[in-house]
Motif scaffolding. Sequence first.
Motif, PDB file in Angstrom:
ATOM      1  N   VAL A 163      -3.239  14.254  12.298  1.00 20.93           N
ATOM      2  CA  VAL A 163      -3.590  13.568  11.059  1.00 20.93           C
ATOM      3  C   VAL A 163      -2.334  13.203  10.502  1.00 20.93           C
ATOM      4  O   VAL A 163      -1.294  13.650  10.203  1.00 20.93           O
ATOM      5  CB  VAL A 163      -4.424  14.708  10.028  1.00 20.93           C
ATOM      6  CG1 VAL A 163      -4.472  13.847   8.727  1.00 20.93           C
ATOM      7  CG2 VAL A 163      -5.560  15.173  10.519  1.00 20.93           C
ATOM      8  N   LEU A 164      -2.641  11.737  10.288  1.00 23.41           N
ATOM      9  CA  LEU A 164      -1.384  11.043   9.623  1.00 23.41           C
ATOM     10  C   LEU A 164      -1.342  11.507   8.099  1.00 23.41           C
ATOM     11  O   LEU A 164      -2.255  11.372   7.407  1.00 23.41           O
ATOM     12  CB  LEU A 164      -1.675   9.593   9.479  1.00 23.41           C
ATOM     13  CG  LEU A 164      -1.543   8.995  10.931  1.00 23.41           C
ATOM     14  CD1 LEU A 164      -1.988   7.242  10.868  1.00 23.41           C
ATOM     15  CD2 LEU A 164      -0.418   9.091  11.746  1.00 23.41           C
ATOM     16  N   PRO A 165      -0.375  11.969   7.712  1.00 24.22           N
ATOM     17  CA  PRO A 165      -0.162  12.471   6.462  1.00 24.22           C
ATOM     18  C   PRO A 165      -0.113  11.167   5.281  1.00 24.22           C
ATOM     19  O   PRO A 165      -0.472  11.647   4.119  1.00 24.22           O
ATOM     20  CB  PRO A 165       1.274  13.226   6.368  1.00 24.22           C
ATOM     21  CG  PRO A 165       2.157  12.509   7.535  1.00 24.22           C
ATOM     22  CD  PRO A 165       1.220  12.260   8.563  1.00 24.22           C
ATOM     23  N   GLU A 166       0.352   9.932   5.789  1.00 24.67           N
ATOM     24  CA  GLU A 166       0.419   8.986   4.617  1.00 24.67           C
ATOM     25  C   GLU A 166      -0.995   8.712   4.453  1.00 24.67           C
ATOM     26  O   GLU A 166      -1.191   8.187   3.263  1.00 24.67           O
ATOM     27  CB  GLU A 166       1.124   7.810   5.336  1.00 24.67           C
ATOM     28  CG  GLU A 166       2.445   8.146   5.646  1.00 24.67           C
ATOM     29  CD  GLU A 166       2.787   8.705   7.126  1.00 24.67           C
ATOM     30  OE1 GLU A 166       1.790   8.757   7.763  1.00 24.67           O
ATOM     31  OE2 GLU A 166       3.766   8.853   7.561  1.00 24.67           O
ATOM     32  N   THR A 167      -1.915   8.677   5.197  1.00 24.33           N
ATOM     33  CA  THR A 167      -3.210   7.952   5.117  1.00 24.33           C
ATOM     34  C   THR A 167      -4.411   9.073   5.112  1.00 24.33           C
ATOM     35  O   THR A 167      -5.561   8.760   4.667  1.00 24.33           O
ATOM     36  CB  THR A 167      -3.468   6.834   6.072  1.00 24.33           C
ATOM     37  OG1 THR A 167      -3.500   7.308   7.497  1.00 24.33           O
ATOM     38  CG2 THR A 167      -2.532   5.864   5.877  1.00 24.33           C
TER      39      THR A 167
END
Length: 211
Positions: A163-167
Amino acid sequence: MTPDEIQTLFTRNDGTYAFARWGRPIAPIVFGVEDETLSLVKGAVEAVATLAGHPMAETDPELGSNLMFFFFREWDELLAVPDLDRLVPDLSPLVARLKQADATQYRAFRFDDHHAIQAAFVFIRVTDQVSDIPADSLALSQVVQVMLMWGDQAFATVSPLAVLPETGATVLRPEIAGVIAAAYDRMMPVCADDASHALRMFARLQGDAGT
């Protein structure tokens, strides 16, 4: 990834090395879901096939569809699917084992004369726990796991997704994406039973990293 890590991805519980990739265009079909989930599953197939540089098709000349996804509530429902027992050998005892294990998923493969993947069947029992998984994550995870014949414990402790932390978006882990792309390199074999294959995969990953 190191050669040993790549080798582990394709090692069975008995210690043997076993690798295979698709040898024909993939023609998917999905049963038991609404249109929204259907599009997510097919989109995931297209995304991973594009990553691998492997073609897709509307139909398979032998089977019509050669990648079948089944979503259902109870394993016994599979016994009522017409002709499924012809595609998946020993379906009844398989269903009995999966019920006893309280399994939520199972994947079965068929292979052609060259030992490449000819067809794959993905069975997902939709429990409350499975329903809690975002549909796009579930679809991508299942597609990744039938794009190659992986080892028994390949993703037992670590998901192929991140999971991309930014999005908050769910994506395929870069190292797994690299392995899939290397596996479908046109110079690589469609199947392998010798661990030296992992070294060849590693060499291609190193070559990609250097470009």
